[in-house]
Design an enzyme around this catalytic site. Structure first.
Site, PDB file in Angstrom:
ATOM      1  N   GLY A 132      15.672 -18.791 -61.052  1.00 47.46           N
ATOM      2  CA  GLY A 132      14.357 -19.029 -60.483  1.00 47.46           C
ATOM      3  C   GLY A 132      14.365 -19.130 -58.973  1.00 47.46           C
ATOM      4  O   GLY A 132      14.923 -20.075 -58.412  1.00 47.46           O
ATOM      5  N   GLY A 133      13.778 -18.137 -58.303  1.00 48.80           N
ATOM      6  CA  GLY A 133      13.577 -18.196 -56.862  1.00 48.80           C
ATOM      7  C   GLY A 133      14.776 -17.869 -56.006  1.00 48.80           C
ATOM      8  O   GLY A 133      14.724 -18.008 -54.787  1.00 48.80           O
TER       9      GLY A 133
ATOM     10  N   LYS B 226      17.547 -20.976 -72.985  1.00 46.94           N
ATOM     11  CA  LYS B 226      16.958 -20.645 -71.679  1.00 46.94           C
ATOM     12  C   LYS B 226      15.556 -21.245 -71.599  1.00 46.94           C
ATOM     13  O   LYS B 226      14.708 -20.948 -72.443  1.00 46.94           O
ATOM     14  CB  LYS B 226      16.888 -19.130 -71.492  1.00 46.94           C
TER      15      LYS B 226
ATOM     16  N   HIS C 271      10.933 -19.757 -66.195  1.00 47.16           N
ATOM     17  CA  HIS C 271      10.517 -18.380 -66.468  1.00 47.16           C
ATOM     18  C   HIS C 271       9.926 -17.724 -65.217  1.00 47.16           C
ATOM     19  O   HIS C 271       8.952 -16.981 -65.272  1.00 47.16           O
ATOM     20  CB  HIS C 271       9.503 -18.352 -67.616  1.00 47.16           C
TER      21      HIS C 271
ATOM     22  N   TYR D 286      13.658 -13.997 -78.622  1.00 45.56           N
ATOM     23  CA  TYR D 286      12.489 -14.838 -78.888  1.00 45.56           C
ATOM     24  C   TYR D 286      12.458 -15.187 -80.375  1.00 45.56           C
ATOM     25  O   TYR D 286      12.851 -14.378 -81.214  1.00 45.56           O
ATOM     26  CB  TYR D 286      11.198 -14.107 -78.506  1.00 45.56           C
TER      27      TYR D 286
ATOM     28  N   SER E 157      16.776  -7.852 -73.227  1.00 44.70           N
ATOM     29  CA  SER E 157      15.730  -8.665 -73.833  1.00 44.70           C
ATOM     30  C   SER E 157      15.307  -8.121 -75.192  1.00 44.70           C
ATOM     31  O   SER E 157      15.457  -6.927 -75.475  1.00 44.70           O
ATOM     32  CB  SER E 157      14.514  -8.686 -72.892  1.00 44.70           C
TER      33      SER E 157
ATOM     34  N   ALA F   8      12.109  -8.189 -69.553  1.00 44.83           N
ATOM     35  CA  ALA F   8      11.439  -7.226 -70.420  1.00 44.83           C
ATOM     36  C   ALA F   8      11.007  -5.963 -69.671  1.00 44.83           C
ATOM     37  O   ALA F   8      10.881  -5.962 -68.448  1.00 44.83           O
ATOM     38  CB  ALA F   8      10.209  -7.887 -71.049  1.00 44.83           C
TER      39      ALA F   8
ATOM     40  N   PRO G 265      18.286 -11.333 -68.379  1.00 50.23           N
ATOM     41  CA  PRO G 265      17.536 -10.379 -69.184  1.00 50.23           C
ATOM     42  C   PRO G 265      16.045 -10.466 -68.872  1.00 50.23           C
ATOM     43  O   PRO G 265      15.485 -11.561 -68.773  1.00 50.23           O
ATOM     44  CB  PRO G 265      17.816 -10.814 -70.625  1.00 50.23           C
TER      45      PRO G 265
ATOM     46  N   THR H  27      15.230 -17.933 -75.663  1.00 48.53           N
ATOM     47  CA  THR H  27      14.220 -18.413 -74.721  1.00 48.53           C
ATOM     48  C   THR H  27      13.301 -19.397 -75.424  1.00 48.53           C
ATOM     49  O   THR H  27      12.709 -19.071 -76.454  1.00 48.53           O
ATOM     50  CB  THR H  27      13.408 -17.233 -74.153  1.00 48.53           C
TER      51      THR H  27
END
Length: 381
Positions: A310-311, A254, A278, A132, A109, A82, A80, A158
């Site tokens: 990530g990445g 997360k 993140h 959140y 999100s 934003a 997810p 998160t």
């Protein structure tokens, strides 16, 4: 550049950069401070090498996995993120449809631009709600109840964003919602009129998950102010434990990066954790999720589903993570750039390429199923 000319993450990134105004491209592409962690996320995979086995009689490839009770046809999912309708007018609709066609999970999100309910109607695949924790406890309860009613399978809280990261690219252009652009930022929009025409000729931008809770129409409530003013920096393990009990289903944290935190997640009843920094957008200088994966899997992998993001740019990155014990791997920029470049066809092509890479690489590794990927297949430089 045409979509058919895109064969890798870098091709999609170039196509998105050609289409998007600079401030929006930088919002996707940028990260915190000096962007060291952003670069490390991908570089970490290069410290690890694959050791293939041959003559294993690999016939059909089964790349399906089960994570947090959800059966996925491939071991990657669309994390997810934003504000997707800023990148392309289809936004989360395109991602939901593409994920559904590929039989994998996707997420919406709290700052999503399409409602949970609409996304649920588009895809019958597993859906995550990335949440959140707000200072307003009533808002938290209301959003969780709405997610239950929408049929969300996995709640994903998160926990690495109790305040916004220092994203200097956004500061230089004045990127905010609504836009409060600097002169330099306005000039970059002026040279990409096609994006503006597209944006203005479709329905108005909104954040449906926050309707009735946040006034995004008055003043310049930037993303950083949303994080600074609305989210609760005092979020504690007790708060999360209460949420886990209230949700009563698959619950994932997360942003976990330490063994101690992974153990606490198990203790409070979480069913999954996502190792994530993140996308390098929060604490610059932190380690990558791949760096931490083996240690955390060894500590808690038999008691909780360990995921990472990530990445990730290649199928070989996915195989390395799975070999270390990840149950699945989250994609972020990997699908956001093709979304920005071409909408749903872009996301579908990106997922097609990833699926083809994973299948080909599994054959070359001598593995017919994900459970055959083990640490014996890895060497470290």
């Amino acid at each position: 550049m045409r979509l058919s000319d895109c064969h890798s993450f870098h091709d999609f990134r170039r196509m998105a950069q050609a289409r998007l105004p600079g401030p929006i491209f930088d919002y996707i592409d940028g990260a915190a401070d000096d962007e060291v962690t952003y670069r490390r996320n991908t570089a970490a995979f290069e410290t690890c090498q694959l050791v293939p086995n041959v003559l294993r009689g690999v016939g059909e490839i089964d790349m399906s996995v089960t994570v947090m009770g959800q059966k996925l046809a491939m071991p990657v999912y669309c994390s997810p993120t934003a504000l997707q309708r800023l990148f392309h007018h289809e936004g989360e609709r395109a991602v939901a449809a593409a994920a559904g066609k590929h039989g994998t999970m996707f997420g919406v999100s709290s700052l999503g631009t399409v409602s949970l309910e609409e996304a649920r109607r588009i895809s019958s695949g597993p859906q995550v709600y990335q949440f959140y924790f707000h200072k307003d406890r009533g808002l938290n309860r209301a959003m969780m109840e709405r997610a239950k009613q929408a049929g969300i399978e996995v709640m994903m809280l998160t926990v690495d964003s109790i305040t916004g990261g220092n994203r200097e690219r956004d500061k230089r252009t004045g990127f905010s919602i609504p836009f409060r652009l600097t002169l330099a930022g306005m000039m970059q929009f002026a040279v990409k009129p096609a994006w503006a025409i597209n944006y203005l000729t479709h329905e108005s931008f909104k954040l449906p998950q926050l309707d009735g809770h946040v006034d995004m129409g008055g003043g310049a409530l930037s993303i950083s102010r949303y994080f600074t003013e609305m989210l609760d920096p005092c979020l504690s393990w007790d708060d999360v434990a209460a949420m886990v009990r209230e949700w009563g289903g698959q619950f994932c944290l997360k942003g976990v990066m330490s063994v101690d935190d992974a153990k606490r997640a198990v203790e409070i009843g979480c069913t999954g954790i996502v190792l994530s920094n993140h996308g390098g957008r929060q604490l610059d200088g932190s380690c990558s999720a791949f760096d931490q994966l083996a240690e955390i899997v060894d500590a808690v992998g038999d008691r909780i589903d360990v995921i990472m993001d990530g990445g990730v740019q290649r199928g070989t990155h996915v195989l390395k993570a799975l070999s270390l014990g990840a149950k699945a791997v989250g994609l972020g920029r990997y699908y956001l750039f093709p979304l920005a470049a071409a909408g749903q066809p872009g996301v579908e092509r990106a997922l097609d390429l990833m699926r083809s890479e994973i299948e080909r690489d599994m054959r070359l590794m001598g593995c017919a199923s994900i459970d055959q990927l083990t640490r014996s297949n890895l060497r470290y430089a």
